[in-house]
Structure formats: C-alpha cells, structure tokens
Design a protein around this motif. Structure first.
Motif, PDB file in Angstrom:
ATOM      1  N   ASP A   1       0.856  -1.188   0.000  1.00  0.00           N
ATOM      2  CA  ASP A   1       0.000   0.000   0.000  1.00  0.00           C
ATOM      3  C   ASP A   1       0.890   1.236   0.000  1.00  0.00           C
ATOM      4  OD1 ASP A   1      -2.408   1.570   0.299  1.00  0.00           O
ATOM      5  OD2 ASP A   1      -1.828   1.864   2.386  1.00  0.00           O
ATOM      6  N   ASP A   2       0.745   2.063  -1.028  1.00  0.00           N
ATOM      7  CA  ASP A   2       1.573   3.252  -1.188  1.00  0.00           C
ATOM      8  C   ASP A   2       0.698   4.504  -1.152  1.00  0.00           C
ATOM      9  OD1 ASP A   2       3.343   5.237  -1.835  1.00  0.00           O
ATOM     10  OD2 ASP A   2       4.158   4.263  -3.622  1.00  0.00           O
ATOM     11  N   PRO A   3       0.582   5.162   0.000  1.00  0.00           N
ATOM     12  CA  PRO A   3      -0.223   6.384   0.092  1.00  0.00           C
ATOM     13  C   PRO A   3       0.254   7.482  -0.849  1.00  0.00           C
ATOM     14  CG  PRO A   3       0.306   5.547   2.280  1.00  0.00           C
ATOM     15  CD  PRO A   3       1.134   4.773   1.300  1.00  0.00           C
ATOM     16  N   ASN A   4       1.553   7.537  -1.145  1.00  0.00           N
ATOM     17  CA  ASN A   4       2.068   8.557  -2.061  1.00  0.00           C
ATOM     18  C   ASN A   4       1.449   8.413  -3.448  1.00  0.00           C
ATOM     19  OD1 ASN A   4       3.670   9.440  -0.001  1.00  0.00           O
ATOM     20  ND2 ASN A   4       5.621   8.829  -0.910  1.00  0.00           N
ATOM     21  N   TYR A   5       1.337   7.169  -3.917  1.00  0.00           N
ATOM     22  CA  TYR A   5       0.750   6.914  -5.229  1.00  0.00           C
ATOM     23  C   TYR A   5      -0.716   7.349  -5.256  1.00  0.00           C
ATOM     24  CZ  TYR A   5      -0.896   4.501  -9.409  1.00  0.00           C
ATOM     25  OH  TYR A   5      -1.466   4.228 -10.629  1.00  0.00           O
ATOM     26  N   ASN A   6      -1.469   6.951  -4.254  1.00  0.00           N
ATOM     27  CA  ASN A   6      -2.898   7.266  -4.235  1.00  0.00           C
ATOM     28  C   ASN A   6      -3.156   8.756  -4.078  1.00  0.00           C
ATOM     29  OD1 ASN A   6      -4.419   4.655  -4.424  1.00  0.00           O
ATOM     30  ND2 ASN A   6      -3.082   4.132  -2.720  1.00  0.00           N
ATOM     31  N   SER A   7      -2.310   9.424  -3.323  1.00  0.00           N
ATOM     32  CA  SER A   7      -2.462  10.874  -3.179  1.00  0.00           C
ATOM     33  C   SER A   7      -2.190  11.584  -4.492  1.00  0.00           C
ATOM     34  CB  SER A   7      -1.508  11.381  -2.092  1.00  0.00           C
ATOM     35  OG  SER A   7      -1.547  12.783  -1.992  1.00  0.00           O
ATOM     36  N   LEU A   8      -1.155  11.158  -5.199  1.00  0.00           N
ATOM     37  CA  LEU A   8      -0.790  11.797  -6.464  1.00  0.00           C
ATOM     38  C   LEU A   8      -1.842  11.560  -7.537  1.00  0.00           C
ATOM     39  CD1 LEU A   8       1.395  13.253  -8.205  1.00  0.00           C
ATOM     40  CD2 LEU A   8       2.306  10.980  -8.727  1.00  0.00           C
ATOM     41  N   HIS A   9      -2.343  10.326  -7.648  1.00  0.00           N
ATOM     42  CA  HIS A   9      -3.253   9.960  -8.730  1.00  0.00           C
ATOM     43  C   HIS A   9      -4.728  10.039  -8.342  1.00  0.00           C
ATOM     44  CE1 HIS A   9      -0.106   8.511 -11.503  1.00  0.00           C
ATOM     45  NE2 HIS A   9       0.521   8.102 -10.415  1.00  0.00           N
TER      46      HIS A   9
ATOM     47  N   THR B   1      -6.416   8.035  -6.454  1.00  0.00           N
ATOM     48  CA  THR B   1      -6.949   6.689  -6.617  1.00  0.00           C
ATOM     49  C   THR B   1      -7.073   6.033  -5.240  1.00  0.00           C
ATOM     50  OG1 THR B   1      -4.673   5.919  -6.999  1.00  0.00           O
ATOM     51  CG2 THR B   1      -6.036   6.342  -8.938  1.00  0.00           C
ATOM     52  N   ASN B   2      -7.544   4.794  -5.255  1.00  0.00           N
ATOM     53  CA  ASN B   2      -7.682   4.034  -4.013  1.00  0.00           C
ATOM     54  C   ASN B   2      -7.237   2.599  -4.272  1.00  0.00           C
ATOM     55  OD1 ASN B   2      -8.302   3.757  -1.316  1.00  0.00           O
ATOM     56  ND2 ASN B   2     -10.432   3.212  -1.686  1.00  0.00           N
TER      57      ASN B   2
ATOM     58  N   ARG C   1      -8.096  -4.401   1.659  1.00  0.00           N
ATOM     59  CA  ARG C   1      -9.410  -3.922   2.105  1.00  0.00           C
ATOM     60  C   ARG C   1      -9.307  -3.298   3.493  1.00  0.00           C
ATOM     61  NH1 ARG C   1     -11.631  -8.714   0.252  1.00  0.00           N
ATOM     62  NH2 ARG C   1     -12.881  -8.510  -1.643  1.00  0.00           N
ATOM     63  N   ASN C   2      -8.553  -3.943   4.351  1.00  0.00           N
ATOM     64  CA  ASN C   2      -8.381  -3.413   5.703  1.00  0.00           C
ATOM     65  C   ASN C   2      -7.624  -2.096   5.714  1.00  0.00           C
ATOM     66  OD1 ASN C   2      -9.763  -5.540   6.916  1.00  0.00           O
ATOM     67  ND2 ASN C   2      -7.908  -6.778   7.166  1.00  0.00           N
ATOM     68  N   LYS C   3      -6.919  -1.814   4.634  1.00  0.00           N
ATOM     69  CA  LYS C   3      -6.260  -0.513   4.460  1.00  0.00           C
ATOM     70  C   LYS C   3      -7.208   0.505   3.827  1.00  0.00           C
ATOM     71  CE  LYS C   3      -1.961  -1.354   5.779  1.00  0.00           C
ATOM     72  NZ  LYS C   3      -1.231  -0.558   6.798  1.00  0.00           N
ATOM     73  N   GLY C   4      -8.434   0.040   3.481  1.00  0.00           N
ATOM     74  CA  GLY C   4      -9.405   0.937   2.869  1.00  0.00           C
ATOM     75  C   GLY C   4      -9.323   1.001   1.363  1.00  0.00           C
ATOM     76  N   ARG C   5      -8.544   0.104   0.735  1.00  0.00           N
ATOM     77  CA  ARG C   5      -8.394   0.138  -0.717  1.00  0.00           C
ATOM     78  C   ARG C   5      -9.520  -0.633  -1.397  1.00  0.00           C
ATOM     79  NH1 ARG C   5      -5.798   4.531  -0.252  1.00  0.00           N
ATOM     80  NH2 ARG C   5      -3.716   4.363   0.661  1.00  0.00           N
TER      81      ARG C   5
ATOM     82  N   GLY D   1       1.235   5.163 -13.994  1.00  0.00           N
ATOM     83  CA  GLY D   1       1.855   4.405 -12.913  1.00  0.00           C
ATOM     84  C   GLY D   1       2.971   5.125 -12.185  1.00  0.00           C
ATOM     85  N   PHE D   2       3.267   6.354 -12.569  1.00  0.00           N
ATOM     86  CA  PHE D   2       4.383   7.079 -11.956  1.00  0.00           C
ATOM     87  C   PHE D   2       4.127   7.358 -10.480  1.00  0.00           C
ATOM     88  CE2 PHE D   2       5.810  11.307 -10.536  1.00  0.00           C
ATOM     89  CZ  PHE D   2       7.182  11.123 -10.566  1.00  0.00           C
ATOM     90  N   VAL D   3       5.174   7.213  -9.689  1.00  0.00           N
ATOM     91  CA  VAL D   3       5.186   7.697  -8.313  1.00  0.00           C
ATOM     92  C   VAL D   3       6.585   8.234  -8.060  1.00  0.00           C
ATOM     93  CG1 VAL D   3       5.791   5.433  -7.339  1.00  0.00           C
ATOM     94  CG2 VAL D   3       4.668   7.144  -5.904  1.00  0.00           C
TER      95      VAL D   3
END
Length: 368
Positions: free
Chosen positions: A68-76, A78-79, A107-111, A221-223
C-alpha cells in the motif's frame, strides 16, 4: 508471515518454481532479505506491505506480497493497492487463495482496487512477462513461467497496461540514425552532455531523482522517488555502475536529462545460485566484481528529459553516448526497458534506430 523462518521460505520458494527453467536467474539471497527488511527498506517510511505464504499438504505452494503506497494514491487520486513477488505452482486454488489474502489485507487498508505484479511501486521490478520467455531476464527485470498469465486472469484480473523491452544487437544503424537526429541538439543553445561523475555518485543520484520526478510525472503508474529511496537504490547500484553507462544533460547548473545503463550482472548471477559465499569465503562476490568489467551485455534502465527540453535532440545524444561508449567501444549488446505501450514517441524512436521489441510485460488490475 512474521518469522525469519517463514521469510526464508518465502525467498527460497522460487528455486522450486524455476528448477527446470534454463532462462531463470537466481536472485542474491542477501539482496532479497534486504529488500524485504521493514527496518531497512525506505518504502516502509511512507508505505506498508505484508507477505503471505500458501501451503498445500504442508508444503509451500505459493507466495505473494500486498503493498500500500499512500504517495501513489495521493498523487493519482486513486484508491489502489498492489500485489507483487507472486510465485505459485500451477494450481488455481492456491493462486485464488493468495489473491484473496492480499485483497483482504488491502481492504483493511481501505483500498478498493488491486494491481500488479508490482514490487512496492513502479520504481522497482514490476510486470508479468507474457512473451519472450526463452530470453533470460536482464538486471532488475521480471521473469516468470507462461502459466502465470492464466492463473492471474482466471482470478478476475484484466489488463491495465503493457510495457515493452527492446533489444539492441547491432549498433551501426543506431549510431548512423542518432548522429543524424542529434544535429538538432547542436543548434539548441547552451545544453551540455557530460558523463556521470562516479566519484561523487551520491550528488549525481540527487540530480537523477530531480530529472526523473519531472520527466516521468505524466507517465502511467508514476510515483516519485523519495529521497530515502534514491539513497537506498544508489547504495545498491553503486558497485555495478561503470564509466560510459551514465550521462547527464545540463543547462548551466540545471539538470535537464539523463540516460543510465548497467552491465547485466545477471550473466554472472546465473552461476552463483543466490549466494556470494562458499565455505565461508567470498567466492561469489569476488567473481561478481571480477567479471563485471568483462560482461558483454547491458541494460539501459532509464532515459528521461524534462518536458520543456524535449524535441531538442537531447534524448538522441544521450542514447548515442551510451551506445558509443558501451556497444561500439566495448562490444556490448543489450536491452532498453521498459517503455509504456502507448509511449508512441519513444517506441517509434527505438524502432527507427534498429531496436527490436522482444519482450512484453503486463500490469493487471482488479476491483474488489
């Protein structure tokens, strides 16, 4: 999975899967331990991951990592979470159980979505090989049995994106084409091209990170590389970097582009069977360092120019320098990878200079 014994079983399970695969290159066990070390690997400073083993009749039959990469989801915005390090016997039930475990953790991470294979993020090894199985993997690329595609697709995953690997066998056409294209660069003012300074590789890596995080920002897919991640990768790759494989474009003190290649030490790793020591002696390490300069195969792992400096011949000159210094002067053949399937500009460019597309990697996705 938390114990050291389970971690070792996770790593060594690959030897069971690839026992009859002549193309497979065993990873260094010590490197794999470092990659999975939560205290050492910088991904865990901003992200999280979990490892799962599947057993059938008491024997390990599969493995998977969920990340789980919060940086990726914040940038894009996404979830999405990722699965990676997937290895499995040809058994649908085992594969389904692995993906179920990874999905539950996410799922437990909320994704609400899972994509992969991606080992932590696209800054590391990623993609499922779907053609080109007879060719050994080059350094920092994936390899897997053909049946993995069926296992993944039968578990409900669909294609998200393909990546290509290109092979350079004959530099003559490339050099002729690139020298012609590079005439644009000579008309483009103050930008200069210089070899990477291997004596100050720490500072050079910061320049590469600055360029990378700008040049790749709009790619699928960039992070961004974090500072700890680039330091970690620099430390890992420093013993492998050689003169002629790295070049930087600058406008004064502003870094605007780079090309980075590596000798393909997988050629040596194939004979080490994952170990740098034998009988307590560093035989494998000695062989690795000794043979590094004699390897006649390489991989161009990154090529990037910041957006406002594109179409100025900079990329062409960077590739030309790498080819001249490695392929022409040292007789090296090699790979450029990986390029996105819809990066039409770079793919047409590679075709034009005589590269052959010889492998395809796929990223899959599935919503929960």
């Amino acid at each position: 999975m938390t114990s050291r014994r389970e971690r070792d079983a996770f790593i060594k399970f690959q030897w069971q899967i690839y026992v009859n695969d002549p193309a497979w290159v065993p990873p260094l066990i010590i490197e794999r331990k470092g990659f999975l070390d939560r205290k050492r690997h910088p991904f865990y400073r901003h992200g999280d991951a979990a490892l799962f083993l599947a057993r059938r009749n008491g024997k390990v039959a599969g493995r998977i990592m969920a990340s789980d990469d919060p940086n990726y989801n914040s940038l894009h915005e996404t979830n999405v979470g990722c699965f990676g390090l997937f290895e499995c016997t040809d058994d649908h039930e085992v594969a389904a159980a692995l993906f179920h475990a990874a999905a539950n953790w996410l799922r437990n991470k909320g994704r609400t979505e899972m994509m992969g294979p991606i080992d932590y993020s696209t800054n590391y090894v990623c993609g499922l090989l779907i053609d080109g199985f007879r060719f050994p993997p080059t350094i920092l690329t994936a390899h897997n049995p053909p049946y993995y595609r069926g296992l993944i697709e039968n578990c409900g995953f669909a294609k998200a994106k393909d990546w290509y690997a290109w092979w350079f066998a004959d530099p003559s056409k490339a050099v002729a084409q690139l020298r012609r294209l590079a005439t644009r660069f000579q008309r483009h003012g103050p930008v200069t091209i210089r070899p990477a300074n291997l004596k100050n590789i720490r500072d050079e890596s910061r320049r590469l990170r600055e360029i990378y995080n700008q040049a790749w920002a709009k790619n699928w897919g960039f992070v961004p590389f974090t500072e700890p991640e680039i330091q970690f990768m620099t430390k890992e790759l420093k013993p492998l970097v050689m003169p002629g494989f790295g070049w930087i474009a600058e406008n004064g003190n502003e870094p605007v582009g780079f090309a980075l290649g590596l000798p393909d030490i997988n050629v040596v790793l194939r004979d080490l069977d994952g170990r740098l020591t034998r009988f307590g002696l560093p035989i494998g390490l000695t062989k690795l360092l000794l043979y590094k300069k004699h390897v006649r195969k390489g991989r161009l792992i990154a090529l990037g120019v910041v957006e406002k400096y594109r179409r100025a011949g900079i990329a062409e000159v960077l590739v030309l320098r790498v080819i001249e210094e490695t392929m022409v002067k040292r007789g090296i053949t090699g790979e450029l990878s990986m390029t996105l399937e819809d990066n039409y500009m770079i793919n047409r460019f590679l075709e034009a200079i005589g590269a052959e597309r010889y492998k395809t990697y796929r990223i899959y996705t599935r919503s929960f």
